[in-house]
Motif scaffolding. Structure first.
Motif, PDB file in Angstrom:
ATOM      1  N   TYR A 165       0.838  -1.191   0.000  1.00 55.90           N
ATOM      2  CA  TYR A 165       0.000   0.000   0.000  1.00 55.90           C
ATOM      3  C   TYR A 165       0.880   1.251   0.000  1.00 55.90           C
ATOM      4  O   TYR A 165       1.743   1.421   0.850  1.00 55.90           O
ATOM      5  CB  TYR A 165      -0.917   0.036   1.220  1.00 55.90           C
ATOM      6  CG  TYR A 165      -2.135  -0.889   1.079  1.00 55.90           C
ATOM      7  CD1 TYR A 165      -3.202  -0.541   0.249  1.00 55.90           C
ATOM      8  CD2 TYR A 165      -2.190  -2.097   1.782  1.00 55.90           C
ATOM      9  CE1 TYR A 165      -4.289  -1.384   0.131  1.00 55.90           C
ATOM     10  CE2 TYR A 165      -3.282  -2.936   1.651  1.00 55.90           C
ATOM     11  CZ  TYR A 165      -4.336  -2.582   0.828  1.00 55.90           C
ATOM     12  OH  TYR A 165      -5.407  -3.395   0.690  1.00 55.90           O
ATOM     13  N   LEU A 166       0.628   2.150  -0.986  1.00 61.53           N
ATOM     14  CA  LEU A 166       1.254   3.461  -1.044  1.00 61.53           C
ATOM     15  C   LEU A 166       0.172   4.480  -0.704  1.00 61.53           C
ATOM     16  O   LEU A 166      -0.875   4.522  -1.377  1.00 61.53           O
ATOM     17  CB  LEU A 166       1.827   3.764  -2.423  1.00 61.53           C
ATOM     18  CG  LEU A 166       3.090   3.007  -2.820  1.00 61.53           C
ATOM     19  CD1 LEU A 166       2.763   1.591  -3.273  1.00 61.53           C
ATOM     20  CD2 LEU A 166       3.836   3.761  -3.910  1.00 61.53           C
ATOM     21  N   THR A 167       0.372   5.253   0.325  1.00 65.63           N
ATOM     22  CA  THR A 167      -0.643   6.201   0.790  1.00 65.63           C
ATOM     23  C   THR A 167      -0.093   7.601   0.780  1.00 65.63           C
ATOM     24  O   THR A 167       1.108   7.813   0.963  1.00 65.63           O
ATOM     25  CB  THR A 167      -1.117   5.844   2.209  1.00 65.63           C
ATOM     26  OG1 THR A 167       0.008   5.925   3.097  1.00 65.63           O
ATOM     27  CG2 THR A 167      -1.702   4.434   2.249  1.00 65.63           C
ATOM     28  N   ARG A 168      -0.975   8.562   0.584  1.00 64.27           N
ATOM     29  CA  ARG A 168      -0.627   9.985   0.637  1.00 64.27           C
ATOM     30  C   ARG A 168      -1.830  10.737   1.185  1.00 64.27           C
ATOM     31  O   ARG A 168      -2.957  10.562   0.703  1.00 64.27           O
ATOM     32  CB  ARG A 168      -0.252  10.498  -0.748  1.00 64.27           C
ATOM     33  CG  ARG A 168       0.140  11.967  -0.771  1.00 64.27           C
ATOM     34  CD  ARG A 168       0.656  12.395  -2.117  1.00 64.27           C
ATOM     35  NE  ARG A 168       1.998  11.916  -2.357  1.00 64.27           N
ATOM     36  CZ  ARG A 168       3.090  12.487  -1.896  1.00 64.27           C
ATOM     37  NH1 ARG A 168       2.985  13.596  -1.157  1.00 64.27           N
ATOM     38  NH2 ARG A 168       4.276  12.007  -2.170  1.00 64.27           N
ATOM     39  N   PRO A 169      -1.661  11.570   2.240  1.00 61.09           N
ATOM     40  CA  PRO A 169      -2.789  12.301   2.820  1.00 61.09           C
ATOM     41  C   PRO A 169      -3.332  13.341   1.839  1.00 61.09           C
ATOM     42  O   PRO A 169      -2.622  13.891   1.005  1.00 61.09           O
ATOM     43  CB  PRO A 169      -2.174  12.964   4.053  1.00 61.09           C
ATOM     44  CG  PRO A 169      -0.712  13.019   3.785  1.00 61.09           C
ATOM     45  CD  PRO A 169      -0.417  11.839   2.943  1.00 61.09           C
ATOM     46  N   VAL A 170      -4.643  13.607   1.983  1.00 60.45           N
ATOM     47  CA  VAL A 170      -5.347  14.604   1.158  1.00 60.45           C
ATOM     48  C   VAL A 170      -5.750  15.755   2.071  1.00 60.45           C
ATOM     49  O   VAL A 170      -6.308  15.543   3.156  1.00 60.45           O
ATOM     50  CB  VAL A 170      -6.587  13.990   0.474  1.00 60.45           C
ATOM     51  CG1 VAL A 170      -7.316  15.044  -0.352  1.00 60.45           C
ATOM     52  CG2 VAL A 170      -6.184  12.813  -0.395  1.00 60.45           C
ATOM     53  N   THR A 171      -5.454  16.965   1.637  1.00 57.93           N
ATOM     54  CA  THR A 171      -5.809  18.146   2.424  1.00 57.93           C
ATOM     55  C   THR A 171      -6.823  18.984   1.653  1.00 57.93           C
ATOM     56  O   THR A 171      -6.885  18.958   0.422  1.00 57.93           O
ATOM     57  CB  THR A 171      -4.557  18.990   2.714  1.00 57.93           C
ATOM     58  OG1 THR A 171      -3.975  19.384   1.476  1.00 57.93           O
ATOM     59  CG2 THR A 171      -3.547  18.189   3.516  1.00 57.93           C
ATOM     60  N   ASN A 172      -7.657  19.713   2.432  1.00 57.19           N
ATOM     61  CA  ASN A 172      -8.631  20.605   1.793  1.00 57.19           C
ATOM     62  C   ASN A 172      -7.964  21.934   1.507  1.00 57.19           C
ATOM     63  O   ASN A 172      -6.755  22.114   1.701  1.00 57.19           O
ATOM     64  CB  ASN A 172      -9.865  20.772   2.678  1.00 57.19           C
ATOM     65  CG  ASN A 172      -9.503  21.311   4.072  1.00 57.19           C
ATOM     66  OD1 ASN A 172      -8.403  21.850   4.249  1.00 57.19           O
ATOM     67  ND2 ASN A 172     -10.367  21.136   5.046  1.00 57.19           N
ATOM     68  N   GLU A 173      -8.752  22.898   1.061  1.00 52.76           N
ATOM     69  CA  GLU A 173      -8.180  24.187   0.677  1.00 52.76           C
ATOM     70  C   GLU A 173      -7.602  24.925   1.867  1.00 52.76           C
ATOM     71  O   GLU A 173      -6.745  25.795   1.710  1.00 52.76           O
ATOM     72  CB  GLU A 173      -9.271  25.043  -0.003  1.00 52.76           C
ATOM     73  CG  GLU A 173      -9.757  24.451  -1.334  1.00 52.76           C
ATOM     74  CD  GLU A 173     -10.833  25.320  -1.962  1.00 52.76           C
ATOM     75  OE1 GLU A 173     -11.254  26.274  -1.297  1.00 52.76           O
ATOM     76  OE2 GLU A 173     -11.234  25.029  -3.111  1.00 52.76           O
ATOM     77  N   ALA A 174      -8.057  24.593   3.062  1.00 53.48           N
ATOM     78  CA  ALA A 174      -7.539  25.249   4.271  1.00 53.48           C
ATOM     79  C   ALA A 174      -6.270  24.567   4.773  1.00 53.48           C
ATOM     80  O   ALA A 174      -5.721  24.967   5.779  1.00 53.48           O
ATOM     81  CB  ALA A 174      -8.601  25.242   5.380  1.00 53.48           C
ATOM     82  N   GLY A 175      -5.824  23.529   4.069  1.00 55.35           N
ATOM     83  CA  GLY A 175      -4.615  22.837   4.476  1.00 55.35           C
ATOM     84  C   GLY A 175      -4.847  21.778   5.533  1.00 55.35           C
ATOM     85  O   GLY A 175      -3.894  21.238   6.087  1.00 55.35           O
ATOM     86  N   GLN A 176      -6.119  21.444   5.829  1.00 56.26           N
ATOM     87  CA  GLN A 176      -6.423  20.441   6.830  1.00 56.26           C
ATOM     88  C   GLN A 176      -6.460  19.055   6.195  1.00 56.26           C
ATOM     89  O   GLN A 176      -6.918  18.890   5.074  1.00 56.26           O
ATOM     90  CB  GLN A 176      -7.776  20.748   7.485  1.00 56.26           C
ATOM     91  CG  GLN A 176      -7.811  22.120   8.208  1.00 56.26           C
ATOM     92  CD  GLN A 176      -9.202  22.462   8.661  1.00 56.26           C
ATOM     93  OE1 GLN A 176     -10.180  21.981   8.101  1.00 56.26           O
ATOM     94  NE2 GLN A 176      -9.301  23.298   9.682  1.00 56.26           N
ATOM     95  N   ARG A 177      -5.953  18.071   6.915  1.00 52.23           N
ATOM     96  CA  ARG A 177      -5.946  16.700   6.419  1.00 52.23           C
ATOM     97  C   ARG A 177      -7.349  16.123   6.531  1.00 52.23           C
ATOM     98  O   ARG A 177      -7.900  15.991   7.626  1.00 52.23           O
ATOM     99  CB  ARG A 177      -4.940  15.888   7.234  1.00 52.23           C
ATOM    100  CG  ARG A 177      -4.647  14.515   6.666  1.00 52.23           C
ATOM    101  CD  ARG A 177      -3.520  13.860   7.401  1.00 52.23           C
ATOM    102  NE  ARG A 177      -2.299  14.663   7.307  1.00 52.23           N
ATOM    103  CZ  ARG A 177      -1.152  14.344   7.844  1.00 52.23           C
ATOM    104  NH1 ARG A 177      -1.051  13.227   8.510  1.00 52.23           N
ATOM    105  NH2 ARG A 177      -0.102  15.116   7.716  1.00 52.23           N
TER     106      ARG A 177
END
Length: 908
Positions: A165-177
Motif C-alpha cells: 500500500y502506497l498512501t498519501r494524505p489529502v488536504t482541503n483548501e484550508a490545508g487540513q488533512r
C-alpha cells in the motif's frame, strides 16, 4: 677415450634415470609456476566480472522498482490535487477514477480514497463504505505521515493478492488533512519486472524494506514476501576490493550479494548468487590445467624411465663418461669415435648434455630474475609500511636505501636530490650498512658515480640503467608536488639490469617515494596552518585583553582630565589648563597607538572587514584635510587644498579612506619644518583618481624609502622629538592594497616628499553641493531629562561617569556593580537608557543583553555598550545581541554628549 664396459647396468640405469627425471623437473618447474600465476589472474578476473555483473543486476532491480514507485507516487499526487477528491465528493471521485476496474496499469490492484474513519469514499474495485480500514496499521501510518508512506507487504482484502500500500494524505483548501489516498501495488507485477534479472537457477533478486523485511525475493516470491531478512545477511561483511557482501544466504550456503539502496523509499535492491559460481569457471580451468601438468609430468617421467632402460645396454661403453659426469665433471663428453650405433648414441648423448647445460643456464637466469623481483617487492613493502607509519622524508630515504641493500637489491644505494645548485646526495647506504648524509662521491672517486644517469632519469621521469666503471647502475626518479626532485641511485650486478617487469616495479617504487614525500609536505602544511591559526587566535585574544586592560585606566585618565579641563578653575589658570591639555594630548596619543596596534593585528590576520559603498571622495578628502588645520596652525605649517569642486564618486570604504588620508597628512605635518607647506591636491582621471600629499619637509634617502612600509621601523627618527610608533605607513599601505589602490612615494632628502594615493573611480556630472554650515549647537544639558542605569564593576569608571552626569540636572543615574544587580535595576526602574560594560564579574555583557531581550518588561530598553574591547568581532557580537550602539573607552566626552542626545532624542 671410453673406458671398457663393466657390469653394473642397474647402477648405470639408475644414474641415467635420475638425471632424466631431474631434467624433466627442471623444465616443468617454471611451467608450473607460470600456470599458477595464470590461474590466479583468471580467478581475479572471474571474481571482478562476476561481482560486476552482480552489482549491475542489483542496480537494474533498483531502477525497475524505483520507476514503479515514482509512477505510483505521481498518480497519488495527481489524484490528491483534484477538487472532487479534496472535497470528499464520492460521485466526483468515482467519476474521476473512471468507475470499477478502470485502472489501466496492471501494476495496481486498487486505488481508493479513504475517509478519516477508515471508510471507503470511492474506489476502482470496491463499493464505497463497504470496507473499514481504520484498524489497519498501514492506514494509521498513512494518516500520520506528512507525505508518501509505504506499508509492509500484506494480502489485499479485496484482490486477495500480496500488495504494497502506497498512501498519501489529502488536504482541503484550508490545508487540513481530510482523507487518505491509498494505492495497492501488486507485488506480482514487481516480480514480473524482476524475473528477467535472475541469472541462473541459483541466482536471486529481491527488494528489502527498512533493511529488515523482504518486500519480495525471487525465486519463490510467495515464500519470502513480508518475511524478515535473515540476520546472517544483515551482518555479512563487505569485501574491500568491490562493493559486494559475502555471507550465509537464506539457503544456508555461502552467497555473494550486491545491495543498491533506494533512500527515498527506504528500500534496497539485492542481487545474489552462490559464492561457488564466482570461481566455477576459474576452478574448472585450474583443474584442467593441473590435470594437463600432471599428465605432462607423468609422461615425462615415464619417457625418462623407458629411454633409460633402452639406452643402458647400448651405452655400456660410455659408462666412464657417465660416471665422470655424475661425479661433477661437466666438461666431459662421450667418445663419438665408437663404431656403428654406439658412435651415434655418443653423439646424441653429447648433444643431450649440451641442451641440458643450456636449460640449466636458462633456469639459473629465471631464478635470478625471480629473486630480483622478490627483492623489489620487499623494498616496495617496506617503503609502503614506512609511509603508513608517517616517517619523515629523510626517514623514508633511509628506509628505502637500507632495505634495498639488506634485501640484496643493491650493493650500494643513495638518494640524489636535484637542487638549484646541482645534484646533492642526501643518504648513502653501502653494503657495510653505514648511512647518513655524505658529500657527493664519498668513499668513491667522482667518476665512479654515474650522475649523468640521475639526470637522464629525472628528465625523462622513468627508471634508467647503465654500466659504469665496471658496475651496473639503476636510477629511479621521484618527484614532489608533481615536479622532478631527484632519484634513488643503486649499484647492482651487470646481470641485474632492467627489463619490462622490473622497470615497471621500479617505476612503482619511485611513485611510492613521491607519494610519501607529498604526504609529508601535506602533513607539514596542515601542521603549519593549524599552528598559524592557533597563534593568530592567541594573538587576537591577547591583544583584545591587552587593549581592554590598557583602555580601562586610560579611560579614567582621559575622562577625569576632560572633566578637570572644563572646570572654572582650569579655565581661569592657564598653567593648569596647559598641563591638562598635555595630559589629554598624551592620553589621546596613547589611545591612537593602541588602536594602531589593533589594526596591525587585524591586517596580519586577514580580519579587516571593508564596508564598500559609493562615496564622494572629493568631499572626504576635503573634510579630512580640514580636520588637520588645528594641528597645522600649532606647528606653524601652511595647509593648502587643491581639490575639484565636482563630486568624484568611488565605490570604496569611506572610513578606511579617511584613515589613510589622515595618516598621510599627519605624517606630512609631523615631519615638516616650521614655516613649511603641505598641499593636498586631487586629479580625477577616466578610471582612477589621484590624491597627492606634498610637503616641504625633511624628505627621505633611498635607503629610508626601502624600509618605508616595514612595521615599527621609524627610519632612524626614533631619537627625534616627533612622536610615533613606525606602524602608520605599514597600516596605510595594507589598507590601500585592500581597497585595490596604489601608494607611491617620491622623496628628495632635505627637500620634501610627494605621496600619491590612487583609487579606481568614475566621474559624476552634478556639481558638488557644499554642506550647510552647522549652527551653534544648543546647550542640551539643561534640556535632557531621563533615567540612566550604568552597569560597571570598575569603581573609577563609575565615579568618572557620575561626575560627568552631574552636568545634566535632568538625568537620574543609577549604578550597578554586577550583571545580576543591573538586571534587577533595569526590571525595577525600566530606565530610558542602559550603559553596559561588556566585562562584568558574574557574567558577560552579551549575557546581560540576552536576558534583557528575553524579559518582556526590559525587551525594548535602549542599551549602549560602553567597553574598552574594540575588536570588530566584539562590537558585532554586542550589536547582534541587541545593543543599539557601541561606545568605546576611553570615553570622548565631547562625542559622548552628542551621541547621548541623539540616543535619548529617539525615545517615543
Amino acid at each position: 677415450m671410453a673406458q671398457p664396459v663393466r657390469p653394473g647396468g642397474t647402477a648405470a640405469s639408475s644414474f641415467l634415470l635420475t638425471r632424466l627425471v631431474l631434467i624433466v623437473a627442471a623444465v616443468a618447474a617454471p611451467l608450473l609456476l607460470l600456470l599458477v600465476v595464470t590461474l590466479q589472474a583468471d580467478r581475479r578476473d572471474a571474481e571482478k566480472e562476476a561481482f560486476g555483473a552482480l552489482k549491475g543486476r542489483a542496480d537494474k532491480a533498483a531502477e525497475e522498482v524505483y520507476d514503479i514507485l515514482e509512477q505510483a507516487d505521481h498518480l497519488l499526487m495527481f489524484m490528491a490535487s483534484r477538487p472532487g477528491v479534496r472535497k470528499l465528493d464520492s460521485g466526483a471521485c468515482q467519476n474521476l477514477m473512471g468507475g470499477p476496474g478502470s485502472l489501466s496499469n496492471s501494476a495496481y490492484t486498487n486505488l481508493g480514497l479513504l475517509a478519516p474513519n477508515g471508510s471507503m469514499v470511492c474506489s476502482t474495485n470496491a463499493k464505497p463504505g463497504l470496507v473499514d480500514f481504520s484498524g489497519e496499521a498501514w492506514f494509521v501510518q498513512g494518516m500520520a505521515a506528512a507525505g508518501l508512506s509505504l506499508s509492509k507487504p500484506l494480502r489485499g482484502p479485496i484482490s486477495q493478492r500480496m500488495v504494497l500500500y502506497l498512501t498519501r494524505p489529502v488536504t482541503n483548501e484550508a490545508g487540513q488533512r481530510v482523507a487518505l489516498l491509498a494505492l495497492a501495488l501488486d507485488l506480482a507485477y514487481v516480480n514480473t519486472k524482476l524475473a528477467p534479472l535472475l541469472d541462473g537457477p541459483d541466482s536471486s533478486v529481491g527488494i528489502r524494506q527498512g533493511q529488515r523485511i523482504f518486500l519480495t525475493r525471487l525465486p519463490e516470491p510467495e515464500r519470502w514476501m513480508g518475511q524478515e531478512v535473515p540476520k546472517t545477511l544483515l551482518d555479512a561483511p563487505e569485501l574491500a576490493s568491490v562493493p559486494v557482501r559475502v555471507g550465509v544466504g537464506v539457503s544456508g550456503s555461502p552467497r555473494a550479494f550486491a545491495v543498491t539502496p533506494m533512500k527515498k523509499y527506504d528500500l534496497e535492491a539485492i542481487a545474489g548468487m552462490p559464492s561457488d559460481f564466482v570461481y566455477a569457471d576459474a576452478n574448472a580451468q585450474a583443474l584442467h590445467g593441473a590435470a594437463a601438468a600432471a599428465a605432462a609430468i607423468v609422461l615425462g617421467v615415464g619417457a625418462a624411465v623407458f629411454f633409460a632402460r633402452r639406452l643402458t645396454a647400448a651405452l655400456r661403453s660410455i659408462t666412464d663418461t657417465a660416471r665422470a659426469l655424475s661425479a661433477g665433471a661437466t666438461n666431459v663428453r662421450a667418445d663419438t669415435a665408437l663404431p656403428g650405433e654406439f658412435g651415434e648414441v655418443a653423439s646424441e648423448f653429447n648433444r643431450l648434455m649440451d641442451r641440458n647445460d643450456q636449460k640449466a643456464a636458462d633456469l639459473r637466469t629465471s631464478n635470478a630474475h625471480a629473486v630480483r623481483v622478490r627483492q623489489i617487492y620487499e623494498t616496495l613493502s617496506q617503503t609502503g609500511q614506512a609511509i603508513a607509519h608517517r616517517v619523515s622524508g629523510a626517514g623514508l630515504f633511509h628506509v628505502v636505501c637500507d632495505v634495498a641493500t639488506r634485501a640484496g637489491l643493491a650493493t650500494d644505494a643513495r638518494v640524489v636530490v636535484a637542487t638549484a645548485q646541482g645534484l646533492r646526495t642526501e643518504v648513502i647506504a653501502p653494503a657495510d650498512g653505514t648511512q647518513g648524509p655524505q658529500p657527493e662521491g664519498a668513499g668513491q672517486t667522482p667518476d665512479a658515480v654515474p650522475l649523468h644517469l640521475v639526470v637522464e632519469a629525472v628528465e625523462s621521469g622513468t627508471p634508467r640503467h647503465a654500466v659504469h666503471a665496471d658496475a651496473g647502475w639503476i636510477a629511479v626518479p621521484f618527484s614532489t608536488s608533481g615536479r622532478p626532485a631527484g632519484a634513488i641511485l643503486m649499484r647492482v650486478s651487470e646481470g641485474a639490469m632492467l627489463d619490462d617487469e622490473t622497470a615497471g616495479l621500479m617505476t612503482e617504487l619511485g611513485r611510492d617515494i613521491s607519494f610519501g614525500l607529498d604526504l609529508e609536505r601535506h602533513r607539514e602544511a596542515e601542521a603549519a596552518l593549524s599552528a598559524a591559526e592557533a597563534a593568530n587566535l592567541a594573538k587576537s585574544t591577547f591583544l583584545s585583553h591587552v587593549s581592554h586592560e590598557l583602555k580601562t585606566p586610560l579611560n579614567a585618565v582621559l575622562g577625569f582630565a576632560q572633566l578637570a579641563r572644563s572646570t572654572p578653575c582650569a579655565e581661569a589658570d592657564s598653567e593648569v589648563r596647559g598641563s591638562l591639555d598635555q595630559v589629554l594630548a598624551a592620553g589621546r596619543q596613547l589611545r591612537l597607538i593602541i588602536d594602531d596596534l589593533m589594526d596591525v593585528s587585524l591586517i596580519e590576520s586577514g580580519g579587516v572587514a571593508l564596508d564598500m559603498a559609493e562615496i564622494n571622495v572629493a568631499e572626504v578628502a576635503k573634510a579630512t584635510t580640514q580636520q588637520q588645520e588645528p594641528a597645522a596652525r600649532t606647528l606653524g605649517i601652511s595647509l593648502k587644498l587643491d581639490i575639484t569642486t565636482e563630486p568624484v564618486e568611488v565605490v570604496t570604504d569611506g572610513v578606511r579612506v579617511r584613515q589613510i588620508l589622515t595618516n598621510l597628512v599627519s605624517n606630512a605635518l609631523k615631519y615638516n619644518r616650521p614655516g613649511g607647506t603641505v598641499t593636498v591636491s586631487m586629479e580625477p582621471q577616466a578610471e582612477r583618481v589621484h590624491i597627492r600629499v606634498e610637503d616641504t619637509g625633511q624628505g627621505m634617502s633611498p635607503a629610508q624609502l626601502k624600509g618605508l612600509f616595514q612595521a615599527f621601523n621609524r627610519l632612524g627618527r626614533e631619537r627625534s622629538a616627533v612622536e610615533g610608533t613606525g606602524i602608520g605607513l605599514f597600516i596605510t599601505k595594507r589598507l590601500v592594497d585592500l581597497l585595490g589602490g596604489t601608494l607611491t612615494f617620491e622623496s628628495v632628502e632635505g627637500e620634501g616628499t610627494v605621496v600619491t594615493f590612487c583609487l579606481p573611480t568614475r566621474l559624476a556630472a552634478s556639481p558638488l553641493q557644499e554642506p550647510p554650515a552647522d549652527a551653534d549647537p544648543p546647550d542640551r544639558r539643561r534640556e535632557l531629562a531621563a533615567s540612566v542605569v550604568y552597569i560597571e564593576d570598575n569603581p573609577v569608571n563609575v565615579i568618572l561617569l557620575e561626575q560627568w552626569f552631574r552636568r545634566y540636572p535632568g538625568i537620574a543615574l543609577t549604578t550597578a556593580e554586577t550583571g545580576h544587580a543591573g538586571l534587577a535595576a533595569c526590571h525595577e526602574l525600566k530606565p530610558d537608557l542602559v550603559l553596559l560594560d561588556m566585562q562584568l564579574p558574574d557574567m558577560t555583557g552579551v549575557e546581560v543583553l540576552k536576558q534583557l531581550r528575553q524579559n518582556p518588561r526590559t525587551a525594548d530598553l535602549r542599551v549602549v555598550a560602553l567597553s574598552a574591547n574594540t575588536l570588530p568581532a566584539d562590537i558585532q557580537e554586542a550589536l547582534t545581541a541587541g545593543a543599539m550602539a557601541y561606545w568605546p573607552k576611553p570615553v570622548d566626552f565631547d562625542r559622548m554628549e552628542t551621541d547621548l542626545a541623539e540616543v535619548l532624542a529617539d525615545r517615543p
